[in-house]
Motif scaffolding. Structure first.
Motif, PDB file in Angstrom:
ATOM      1  N   PHE A  60       0.812  -1.214   0.000  1.00  0.00           N
ATOM      2  CA  PHE A  60       0.000   0.000   0.000  1.00  0.00           C
ATOM      3  C   PHE A  60       0.849   1.270   0.000  1.00  0.00           C
ATOM      4  N   GLY A  61       2.100   1.136   0.432  1.00  0.00           N
ATOM      5  CA  GLY A  61       2.968   2.313   0.446  1.00  0.00           C
ATOM      6  C   GLY A  61       3.744   2.497  -0.840  1.00  0.00           C
ATOM      7  N   GLY A  62       3.876   1.433  -1.616  1.00  0.00           N
ATOM      8  CA  GLY A  62       4.583   1.524  -2.893  1.00  0.00           C
ATOM      9  C   GLY A  62       6.075   1.735  -2.752  1.00  0.00           C
ATOM     10  N   ASN A  63       6.669   1.397  -1.605  1.00  0.00           N
ATOM     11  CA  ASN A  63       8.092   1.660  -1.392  1.00  0.00           C
ATOM     12  C   ASN A  63       8.947   0.390  -1.429  1.00  0.00           C
ATOM     13  N   ALA A  64       8.466  -0.649  -2.073  1.00  0.00           N
ATOM     14  CA  ALA A  64       9.261  -1.865  -2.217  1.00  0.00           C
ATOM     15  C   ALA A  64       9.320  -2.240  -3.691  1.00  0.00           C
ATOM     16  N   LEU A  65      10.391  -2.910  -4.076  1.00  0.00           N
ATOM     17  CA  LEU A  65      10.537  -3.332  -5.468  1.00  0.00           C
ATOM     18  C   LEU A  65       9.797  -4.642  -5.715  1.00  0.00           C
ATOM     19  N   PHE A  66      10.008  -5.643  -4.833  1.00  0.00           N
ATOM     20  CA  PHE A  66       9.336  -6.940  -4.964  1.00  0.00           C
ATOM     21  C   PHE A  66       8.686  -7.322  -3.645  1.00  0.00           C
ATOM     22  N   ILE A  67       7.496  -7.863  -3.751  1.00  0.00           N
ATOM     23  CA  ILE A  67       6.767  -8.322  -2.563  1.00  0.00           C
ATOM     24  C   ILE A  67       6.082  -9.648  -2.897  1.00  0.00           C
ATOM     25  N   LYS A  68       6.172 -10.593  -1.990  1.00  0.00           N
ATOM     26  CA  LYS A  68       5.437 -11.848  -2.153  1.00  0.00           C
ATOM     27  C   LYS A  68       4.192 -11.782  -1.286  1.00  0.00           C
ATOM     28  N   PHE A  69       3.026 -12.014  -1.902  1.00  0.00           N
ATOM     29  CA  PHE A  69       1.767 -11.944  -1.163  1.00  0.00           C
ATOM     30  C   PHE A  69       0.710 -12.755  -1.901  1.00  0.00           C
ATOM     31  N   TRP A  70      -0.410 -12.967  -1.224  1.00  0.00           N
ATOM     32  CA  TRP A  70      -1.489 -13.739  -1.821  1.00  0.00           C
ATOM     33  C   TRP A  70      -2.208 -12.934  -2.892  1.00  0.00           C
ATOM     34  N   THR A  71      -2.932 -13.612  -3.748  1.00  0.00           N
ATOM     35  CA  THR A  71      -3.650 -12.948  -4.842  1.00  0.00           C
ATOM     36  C   THR A  71      -4.656 -11.936  -4.288  1.00  0.00           C
ATOM     37  N   LEU A  72      -4.636 -10.761  -4.891  1.00  0.00           N
ATOM     38  CA  LEU A  72      -5.555  -9.684  -4.519  1.00  0.00           C
ATOM     39  C   LEU A  72      -6.579  -9.483  -5.622  1.00  0.00           C
ATOM     40  N   PRO A  73      -7.769  -9.008  -5.281  1.00  0.00           N
ATOM     41  CA  PRO A  73      -8.761  -8.718  -6.320  1.00  0.00           C
ATOM     42  C   PRO A  73      -8.198  -7.762  -7.371  1.00  0.00           C
ATOM     43  N   ASN A  74      -8.590  -7.961  -8.596  1.00  0.00           N
ATOM     44  CA  ASN A  74      -8.073  -7.147  -9.695  1.00  0.00           C
ATOM     45  C   ASN A  74      -8.420  -5.677  -9.510  1.00  0.00           C
ATOM     46  N   SER A  75      -9.601  -5.410  -8.948  1.00  0.00           N
ATOM     47  CA  SER A  75     -10.013  -4.028  -8.735  1.00  0.00           C
ATOM     48  C   SER A  75      -9.083  -3.315  -7.754  1.00  0.00           C
ATOM     49  N   MET A  76      -8.572  -4.038  -6.756  1.00  0.00           N
ATOM     50  CA  MET A  76      -7.644  -3.467  -5.792  1.00  0.00           C
ATOM     51  C   MET A  76      -6.258  -3.314  -6.413  1.00  0.00           C
ATOM     52  N   LEU A  77      -5.881  -4.274  -7.238  1.00  0.00           N
ATOM     53  CA  LEU A  77      -4.561  -4.239  -7.854  1.00  0.00           C
ATOM     54  C   LEU A  77      -4.418  -3.052  -8.796  1.00  0.00           C
ATOM     55  N   GLU A  78      -5.491  -2.665  -9.426  1.00  0.00           N
ATOM     56  CA  GLU A  78      -5.438  -1.540 -10.364  1.00  0.00           C
ATOM     57  C   GLU A  78      -5.164  -0.221  -9.657  1.00  0.00           C
ATOM     58  N   LEU A  79      -5.391  -0.156  -8.365  1.00  0.00           N
ATOM     59  CA  LEU A  79      -5.162   1.071  -7.603  1.00  0.00           C
ATOM     60  C   LEU A  79      -3.731   1.170  -7.074  1.00  0.00           C
ATOM     61  N   MET A  80      -2.933   0.120  -7.279  1.00  0.00           N
ATOM     62  CA  MET A  80      -1.579   0.083  -6.750  1.00  0.00           C
ATOM     63  C   MET A  80      -0.552   0.276  -7.848  1.00  0.00           C
ATOM     64  N   GLU A  81       0.683   0.429  -7.439  1.00  0.00           N
ATOM     65  CA  GLU A  81       1.791   0.560  -8.377  1.00  0.00           C
ATOM     66  C   GLU A  81       2.410  -0.793  -8.716  1.00  0.00           C
ATOM     67  N   TYR A  82       1.682  -1.861  -8.357  1.00  0.00           N
ATOM     68  CA  TYR A  82       2.237  -3.196  -8.524  1.00  0.00           C
ATOM     69  C   TYR A  82       1.448  -4.000  -9.549  1.00  0.00           C
TER      70      TYR A  82
END
Length: 614
Positions: free
Chosen positions: A97-119
């Motif tokens: 949510f902060g957008g301050n990491a290059l790579f992150i391992k995490f579980w699948t997120l809804p596509n609608s939420m992913l579109e709001l991120m820099e990832y």
């Protein structure tokens, strides 16, 4: 329809499909597309390319990493033989949510939420390109086995509906779930809304489960062992072995990759050499030199005894490889048949030679084969009861810091009752033999036989007792359990062979007691030669017969005069037949001597040896 690895990794139990995936979650690599584009980096496909990865910790990361280090897509789980890294869930969420990491391992997120991120999302990398590992989460649906018959058809229809392609597509487009149906990620309508290429490339691996620990305890142990290597002084090999030992069930095997193979091979050689010696010694029953020393029993009875000993030794093979309920039952059945075949012929002989005339000894004398057959029938009944017993016969020994293993045990009331019946049956035979040996202890005609049988029986009792104690002993090492278990069995077989059969092989070489040996041989020959002269109204005896000491002295003297094979009793006061215990003591203490006419004089020893031994 579903991803094949998804079904095998998350929907199976004991090689049976128990459910269908309804909503799943994949552990994915989230990459910061803004930073990658800024620094001209590509999405990493191998761990070597992911040199700037976060410092992570967690069970799924560990499993994913190891699974991704396979040599090919079709290779199995690498059995804890690779590197480890870990992640922190709070750090991952804050970074997403902060957008301050290059790579992150995490579980699948809804596509609608992913579109709001820099990832954006991609499969986790692997040791080689195209090889990765992705942990599975989510929910499966199935039908309860206890469901009533009138509801089963409706439940099947509901299962078909919930796992249908149409319903899964609807929920997938609404961001309500991640589907396990591979074909949906090739649908153009679906791929307009989600990253189909990422889902098509995932290689699922189920999170490890075990019935040895609770899930929480099991996961924590894995993480702790991994941390001891990453942040402590533990070596990688030891940490990986500790992780593997959590669920590994160790057993004795003869295969090369097993550290216990040396013990298996040693016992294998011992058992086979002994079996060969026992089996080939049967030939001596029919050789002229040794035949006379085995006249105590018929050749068929000696063969039954030897086969019984070989069956006892063969129980060793049930202790090789993983323990199962059937192996434990077979182990007990082999011991039951082997021990009974080993001692029942001696019981028959002692009953026949009992000094107290009775109907049992007369019946046993006339029905020797039926006598043994009765014991085989009882063995078969007890074996059948053992086989149909549904209680588990295997106990899993879980060690906090050690190697888990399985052992045979008697769990549950039914198993304990069956064990009690078998032990009662066995010790009833043993006590009967010891009782008769006590009565016939001083019968010089077969004094060697009675006393060596007694010694063999005592060793059998000790071995049987120790073997029974093993069922209730808390062993901490599977190798020690194997050594003691088979050691007691081999000890029983060897001592039985030596004192029942083997000592007779050395009688011709006992020069110090040559006169006594010749007397022993001539006694047997005299008994055999005069057997046909017995009065038909007298009691029928076997090859070693002596006068019933409860009969009158006149009868004894008359019998002795007519049949030199009858024995004289040393002069002792007569004891009333009404005193049972005094009569037993009298039987035990009387030294029975053969008539002098049946003994070869010392100056005729050489000729007797030639005529009777050679």
């Amino acid at each position: 329809m579903f991803h094949p690895d998804l079904i095998s990794q998350s929907c199976q139990y004991e090689d049976k499909i128990v459910g269908m995936p309804f909503s799943i979650g994949y552990s994915m690599l989230y990459y910061n597309k803004v930073l990658l584009q800024k620094y001209g980096k590509t999405i990493p496909e191998t761990w070597d390319e992911l040199i700037d990865t976060n410092s992570e910790h967690g069970l799924c990361s560990l499993i994913e990493f190891i699974y991704s280090c396979r040599n090919s897509v079709d290779s199995p789980f690498p059995d804890m033989e690779n590197e480890i890294f870990h992640s922190d869930i709070d750090f991952a969420l804050n970074s997403l949510f902060g957008g301050n990491a290059l790579f992150i391992k995490f579980w699948t997120l809804p596509n609608s939420m992913l579109e709001l991120m820099e990832y954006d999302m991609a499969p986790l990398p692997g040791k080689l390109k195209g090889v990765s590992g992705t942990s599975i989460a989510g929910y499966n649906i199935g039908i309860d086995s206890s469901i009533s018959k009138r509801k089963i058809n409706a439940a099947i229809e509901a299962l078909k509906f919930l796992s249908s392609k149409e319903l899964q597509k609807k929920y997938l487009l609404n961001d309500d779930l991640v589907s396990g149906i591979t074909e949906l990620y090739k649908d153009e309508e679906v791929c307009k809304h989600i990253r189909c290429d990422a889902f098509l490339k995932v290689q699922p691996i189920g999170r490890p489960t075990t019935n040895l620990y609770s899930s929480t305890e099991y996961y924590q142990r894995i993480i702790n062992y991994a941390h001891q290597y990453l942040y402590g002084n533990e070596t990688a090999s030891k940490a990986l072995k500790q992780i593997s030992d959590l669920t590994a069930i160790h057993f004795i095997s003869m295969t090369k990759d097993r550290p216990s193979k040396i013990y298996a091979n040693i016992y294998f050689i011992i058992v086979n050499v002994l079996s060969f010696i026992f089996l080939t010694s049967i030939i001596l029953l029919f050789t002229k030199k040794y035949k006379v020393y085995f006249d105590y029993l018929s050749p068929s009875f000696w063969i039954v005894i030897i086969i019984g000993l070989i069956i006892i030794l063969s129980s060793f093979y049930t202790t090789i490889g993983p323990y199962t309920n059937m192996k434990c039952k077979l182990h007990n059945i082999l011991l039951l048949f082997g021990c009974t075949m080993n001692i029942s012929p001696f019981l028959h002989k002692l009953i026949v030679d009992c000094p107290e005339r009775n109907k049992i000894s007369e019946w046993a004398s006339k029905h020797s084969n039926l006598f043994i057959l009765i014991f085989m029938v009882i063995n078969s009944i007890l074996s059948l009861i053992t086989l149909i017993n549904q209680n588990p016969e295997v106990e899993t020994v879980i060690l906090n810091e050690g190697e888990n293993f399985r052992k045979c045990s008697a769990k549950g009331k039914i198993s304990l009752v069956i064990m009690g019946l078998v032990l009662f049956y066995y010790f009833f035979i043993v006590i009967s033999i010891l009782f008769l040996c006590y009565i016939e202890w001083c019968v010089k005609t077969y004094i060697y036989d009675v006393r060596t049988i007694t010694i063999a029986i005592y060793f059998n009792v000790i071995s049987a007792t120790l073997h029974t104690i093993l069922y209730f002993t808390n062993f901490k090492n599977y190798i020690f359990y194997f050594i003691f278990n088979n050691g007691f069995i081999i000890m029983s077989a060897v001592t039985s062979y030596i004192f029942e059969f083997g000592f007779r092989l050395f009688i011709p070489f006992n020069k110090k007691k040559e006169n006594e040996v010749i007397l022993y041989i001539n006694t047997i020959y005299n008994l055999r030669g005069n057997k046909n002269n017995m009065d038909n109204n007298q009691q029928s005896f076997s090859s070693n017969i002596f006068t019933d000491i409860s009969s009158s002295s006149d009868s004894t003297e008359r019998s002795s005069e007519i049949n030199p094979k009858y024995c004289h009793i040393s002069t002792t006061p007569s004891i009333s037949n009404n005193s049972f215990f005094l009569k037993l003591v009298n039987y035990h203490n009387q030294s029975i001597n053969m008539r002098s006419g049946s003994i070869v004089p010392s100056n005729d020893i050489s000729s007797s040896k030639k005529s009777n031994v050679i």
